[in-house]
Design a protein around this motif. Structure first.
Motif, PDB file in Angstrom:
ATOM      1  N   TYR A  36       0.867  -1.400  -0.106  1.00 33.36           N
ATOM      2  CA  TYR A  36       0.051   0.071  -0.119  1.00 33.36           C
ATOM      3  C   TYR A  36       0.682   1.203   0.188  1.00 33.36           C
ATOM      4  O   TYR A  36       0.265   2.510   0.271  1.00 33.36           O
ATOM      5  CB  TYR A  36      -1.084  -0.063   1.210  1.00 33.36           C
ATOM      6  CG  TYR A  36      -0.340  -0.191   2.622  1.00 33.36           C
ATOM      7  CD1 TYR A  36       0.702   0.635   3.217  1.00 33.36           C
ATOM      8  CD2 TYR A  36      -0.404  -1.370   3.086  1.00 33.36           C
ATOM      9  CE1 TYR A  36       1.144   0.446   4.142  1.00 33.36           C
ATOM     10  CE2 TYR A  36       0.150  -1.581   4.559  1.00 33.36           C
ATOM     11  CZ  TYR A  36       1.142  -0.567   5.035  1.00 33.36           C
ATOM     12  OH  TYR A  36       1.599  -1.171   6.312  1.00 33.36           O
ATOM     13  N   HIS A  38       2.484   4.720  -0.143  1.00 32.01           N
ATOM     14  CA  HIS A  38       1.978   5.950  -0.922  1.00 32.01           C
ATOM     15  C   HIS A  38       3.287   6.615  -1.380  1.00 32.01           C
ATOM     16  O   HIS A  38       3.119   7.832  -2.064  1.00 32.01           O
ATOM     17  CB  HIS A  38       0.887   6.471  -0.283  1.00 32.01           C
ATOM     18  CG  HIS A  38       1.243   7.242   1.155  1.00 32.01           C
ATOM     19  ND1 HIS A  38       1.033   6.211   2.173  1.00 32.01           N
ATOM     20  CD2 HIS A  38       1.785   8.133   1.440  1.00 32.01           C
ATOM     21  CE1 HIS A  38       1.278   6.970   3.265  1.00 32.01           C
ATOM     22  NE2 HIS A  38       2.022   8.255   2.843  1.00 32.01           N
ATOM     23  N   VAL A 169      -5.910  -2.210   6.534  1.00 31.99           N
ATOM     24  CA  VAL A 169      -6.313  -2.834   5.088  1.00 31.99           C
ATOM     25  C   VAL A 169      -7.177  -3.776   5.195  1.00 31.99           C
ATOM     26  O   VAL A 169      -6.921  -5.095   5.592  1.00 31.99           O
ATOM     27  CB  VAL A 169      -4.957  -3.230   4.107  1.00 31.99           C
ATOM     28  CG1 VAL A 169      -5.345  -3.117   2.871  1.00 31.99           C
ATOM     29  CG2 VAL A 169      -3.806  -2.257   4.368  1.00 31.99           C
ATOM     30  N   PRO A 199      -6.214   4.446   8.476  1.00 27.44           N
ATOM     31  CA  PRO A 199      -7.041   3.845   7.360  1.00 27.44           C
ATOM     32  C   PRO A 199      -6.372   3.615   6.122  1.00 27.44           C
ATOM     33  O   PRO A 199      -5.830   4.694   5.662  1.00 27.44           O
ATOM     34  CB  PRO A 199      -8.364   4.763   7.462  1.00 27.44           C
ATOM     35  CG  PRO A 199      -8.082   5.682   8.440  1.00 27.44           C
ATOM     36  CD  PRO A 199      -6.687   5.696   8.632  1.00 27.44           C
ATOM     37  N   PHE A 200      -6.301   2.624   5.243  1.00 30.46           N
ATOM     38  CA  PHE A 200      -5.818   2.643   4.090  1.00 30.46           C
ATOM     39  C   PHE A 200      -6.602   3.465   3.073  1.00 30.46           C
ATOM     40  O   PHE A 200      -7.800   3.551   3.261  1.00 30.46           O
ATOM     41  CB  PHE A 200      -6.041   1.026   3.858  1.00 30.46           C
ATOM     42  CG  PHE A 200      -5.846   0.613   2.068  1.00 30.46           C
ATOM     43  CD1 PHE A 200      -4.510   0.881   1.609  1.00 30.46           C
ATOM     44  CD2 PHE A 200      -6.928   0.603   1.267  1.00 30.46           C
ATOM     45  CE1 PHE A 200      -4.413   0.635   0.227  1.00 30.46           C
ATOM     46  CE2 PHE A 200      -6.720   0.362  -0.173  1.00 30.46           C
ATOM     47  CZ  PHE A 200      -5.484   0.202  -0.614  1.00 30.46           C
ATOM     48  N   HIS A 201      -5.610   4.033   2.207  1.00 28.20           N
ATOM     49  CA  HIS A 201      -6.096   4.895   1.222  1.00 28.20           C
ATOM     50  C   HIS A 201      -5.354   4.701   0.028  1.00 28.20           C
ATOM     51  O   HIS A 201      -4.290   4.045  -0.150  1.00 28.20           O
ATOM     52  CB  HIS A 201      -6.014   6.398   1.558  1.00 28.20           C
ATOM     53  CG  HIS A 201      -4.787   6.878   1.818  1.00 28.20           C
ATOM     54  ND1 HIS A 201      -3.865   7.065   0.639  1.00 28.20           N
ATOM     55  CD2 HIS A 201      -4.089   7.091   2.806  1.00 28.20           C
ATOM     56  CE1 HIS A 201      -2.802   7.653   1.320  1.00 28.20           C
ATOM     57  NE2 HIS A 201      -2.750   7.486   2.498  1.00 28.20           N
ATOM     58  N   LYS A 202      -5.949   5.080  -1.334  1.00 30.47           N
ATOM     59  CA  LYS A 202      -5.294   4.853  -2.552  1.00 30.47           C
ATOM     60  C   LYS A 202      -4.652   6.117  -3.136  1.00 30.47           C
ATOM     61  O   LYS A 202      -4.439   6.257  -4.277  1.00 30.47           O
ATOM     62  CB  LYS A 202      -6.209   4.304  -3.585  1.00 30.47           C
ATOM     63  CG  LYS A 202      -6.668   2.904  -3.140  1.00 30.47           C
ATOM     64  CD  LYS A 202      -7.455   2.188  -4.306  1.00 30.47           C
ATOM     65  CE  LYS A 202      -8.466   1.343  -3.776  1.00 30.47           C
ATOM     66  NZ  LYS A 202      -9.252   0.793  -4.774  1.00 30.47           N
ATOM     67  N   MET A 203      -4.111   6.956  -2.408  1.00 31.50           N
ATOM     68  CA  MET A 203      -3.692   8.279  -3.063  1.00 31.50           C
ATOM     69  C   MET A 203      -2.412   8.199  -3.511  1.00 31.50           C
ATOM     70  O   MET A 203      -2.004   8.984  -4.400  1.00 31.50           O
ATOM     71  CB  MET A 203      -3.624   9.288  -1.753  1.00 31.50           C
ATOM     72  CG  MET A 203      -4.987   9.963  -1.334  1.00 31.50           C
ATOM     73  SD  MET A 203      -5.206  11.357  -0.141  1.00 31.50           S
ATOM     74  CE  MET A 203      -4.818  10.592   1.474  1.00 31.50           C
ATOM     75  N   GLU A 205      -1.856   5.540  -5.756  1.00 34.16           N
ATOM     76  CA  GLU A 205      -1.855   4.703  -6.728  1.00 34.16           C
ATOM     77  C   GLU A 205      -1.499   5.150  -7.962  1.00 34.16           C
ATOM     78  O   GLU A 205      -0.486   4.436  -8.795  1.00 34.16           O
ATOM     79  CB  GLU A 205      -3.347   4.138  -6.802  1.00 34.16           C
ATOM     80  CG  GLU A 205      -3.499   3.134  -7.888  1.00 34.16           C
ATOM     81  CD  GLU A 205      -4.971   2.643  -8.117  1.00 34.16           C
ATOM     82  OE1 GLU A 205      -6.054   3.198  -7.171  1.00 34.16           O
ATOM     83  OE2 GLU A 205      -5.428   1.796  -8.988  1.00 34.16           O
ATOM     84  N   GLU A 221     -10.706  -1.559  -1.141  1.00 34.90           N
ATOM     85  CA  GLU A 221     -11.461  -0.211  -0.531  1.00 34.90           C
ATOM     86  C   GLU A 221     -11.059  -0.098   0.832  1.00 34.90           C
ATOM     87  O   GLU A 221     -10.524  -0.518   1.615  1.00 34.90           O
ATOM     88  CB  GLU A 221     -12.882  -0.246  -0.433  1.00 34.90           C
ATOM     89  CG  GLU A 221     -13.768  -0.678  -1.867  1.00 34.90           C
ATOM     90  CD  GLU A 221     -13.369   0.355  -2.953  1.00 34.90           C
ATOM     91  OE1 GLU A 221     -13.230   1.774  -2.416  1.00 34.90           O
ATOM     92  OE2 GLU A 221     -13.144   0.285  -3.986  1.00 34.90           O
ATOM     93  N   PRO A 222     -10.862   1.466   1.162  1.00 37.84           N
ATOM     94  CA  PRO A 222     -10.721   1.700   2.416  1.00 37.84           C
ATOM     95  C   PRO A 222     -11.541   1.342   3.357  1.00 37.84           C
ATOM     96  O   PRO A 222     -12.660   0.537   2.927  1.00 37.84           O
ATOM     97  CB  PRO A 222     -10.969   3.258   2.379  1.00 37.84           C
ATOM     98  CG  PRO A 222     -10.970   3.582   0.923  1.00 37.84           C
ATOM     99  CD  PRO A 222     -11.375   2.573   0.158  1.00 37.84           C
ATOM    100  N   ASN A 225     -16.378   2.327   8.532  1.00 41.50           N
ATOM    101  CA  ASN A 225     -16.117   2.985  10.051  1.00 41.50           C
ATOM    102  C   ASN A 225     -16.416   1.928  11.118  1.00 41.50           C
ATOM    103  O   ASN A 225     -15.817   2.112  12.072  1.00 41.50           O
ATOM    104  CB  ASN A 225     -17.496   3.885  10.101  1.00 41.50           C
ATOM    105  CG  ASN A 225     -16.996   5.423   9.193  1.00 41.50           C
ATOM    106  OD1 ASN A 225     -15.801   5.432   8.930  1.00 41.50           O
ATOM    107  ND2 ASN A 225     -18.045   5.915   9.249  1.00 41.50           N
TER     108      ASN A 225
END
Ligand code: SF4
Length: 243
Positions: A36, A38, A169, A199-203, A205, A221-222, A225
Motif C-alpha cells: 500500500y 503511497h 487494510v 485507514p488504508f487509502h489509495k492516494m 496509486e 477499498e478503504p 467505519n
C-alpha cells in the motif's frame, strides 16, 4: 557543509507525522515493498536530491517559531531514514543543539547497531508495525518481521517515547488475531505513548502507475467505519491510547 544525504522532498508545515507543526524530510531508499506504499517513488535511492545537513538546518531555522507555538519540530521519514543513518543522526544532533524536537518515522527494519547512534538524538519514534502475524507481515512488506520486533523491544528497553503506527487494510491486515497480537505485544511497553490506526487509502496509486509498478490493491477499498472502530477498540481493550 555537513553530511550529504539523498532526499526525495521536504514538507515545511506537516501536521500528520508527529506532534504540532513539523518540518518533514522524506529520504530516498527503502528495503521494504509495502503493497500500500503511497511513496513508491522513495523506493530507490537513485534519482534523489543530494542535500547537505547545513542546507536543511538553514531552512529548518526559519520555522522555529512555528515549532515553538505548536509543540512541533522536525520529522525524518521516507523511504526508510535509517538507510542513511549518519545523515539523520547529524540532522537530529544539530536540531538538539537548537532545542528543536525530533521524530524518526521508521519501519524498524534495520540492524540495531546502525540505529542506536541515531536514537541517541531522537526525541520520538514513529514506529510502523505493518502487521503482527509474520505471514501477513511478509505479504505486506516482502521482508521478515523479526528486525522490527527487536527494534520495538529495544525502544522499550531504553524507554524511548514511541508512537506505533498500523495501517488498516481490509482483507489484508484486518484479521482480529493480527491486530490482537500486535496489541498484546506492545501493551506492556512503558514507552508507547499511543497507537495510530491509519485507514488504508489509495492516494499513491497513480504513482505506482507512473512508475510502471504493479499495484495489487486496485480493488481494495478503504476500511468501513465499523471495521475502523472495531480495530481501534481492540487496541483500547489492551489499555492502549489510540489517537
Ligand atoms: S516502509 Fe514506507 S516507504 Fe517503505 S515501502 Fe513501506 S510504506 Fe513505502
Amino acid at each position: 557543509m555537513g553530511t550529504i544525504g539523498i532526499i526525495h522532498s521536504i514538507e515545511t508545515c506537516g501536521t500528520v507525522d508527529g506532534p504540532g507543526i513539523r518540518f518533514v524530510i522524506f529520504t530516498k531508499g527503502c528495503p521494504l515493498r509495502c503493497l500500500y506504499c503511497h511513496n513508491p517513488d522513495c523506493r530507490h535511492i537513485e534519482g534523489g536530491k543530494s542535500t547537505s545537513v547545513d542546507e536543511l538546518i538553514l531552512e529548518i531555522k526559519k520555522y522555529q517559531s512555528y515549532f515553538k507555538y505548536s509543540g512541533g519540530g522536525v520529522t525524518v521519514t521516507g523511504g526508510e531514514p535509517l538507510m542513511q543513518p549518519e545523515f539523520v543522526q547529524e540532522i537530529f544532533q544539530r536540531c538538539r543543539e537548537l532545542e528543536i524536537h525530533t521524530a524518526l518515522d521508521t519501519s524498524g527494519y534495520v540492524n540495531l547497531n546502525v540505529a542506536k547512534p541515531v536514537l541517541e538524538y531522537t526525541d520520538l519514534v514513529l514506529l510502523d508495525i505493518k502487521s503482527f502475524d509474520p505471514k501477513i507481515y511478509k505479504k505486506v512488506t516482502n521482508v521478515s518481521i523479526e528486525p522490527t520486533l527487536n527494534f520495538a523491544r529495544y525502544l522499550n528497553e531504553i524507554n524511548k517515547p514511541t508512537w506505533i503506527r498500523f495501517v488498516l487494510v481490509p482483507d489484508l491486515t484486518d484479521p482480529v488475531n493480527n491486530v490482537t497480537g500486535l496489541a498484546e505485544f506492545i501493551e506492556d511497553f512503558n514507552n508507547v505513548e499511543k497507537v495510530e490506526v491509519l485507514p488504508f487509502h489509495k492516494m499513491g496509486e497513480y504513482k505506482w502507475e507512473q512508475l510502471g509498478y504493479d499495484y495489487q490493491l486496485k480493488t481494495t477499498e478503504p476500511p468501513s467505519n465499523e471495521l475502523l472502530e472495531q480495530t481501534i477498540n481492540i487496541f483500547k481493550s489492551h489499555n492502549l491510547v489510540v489517537g
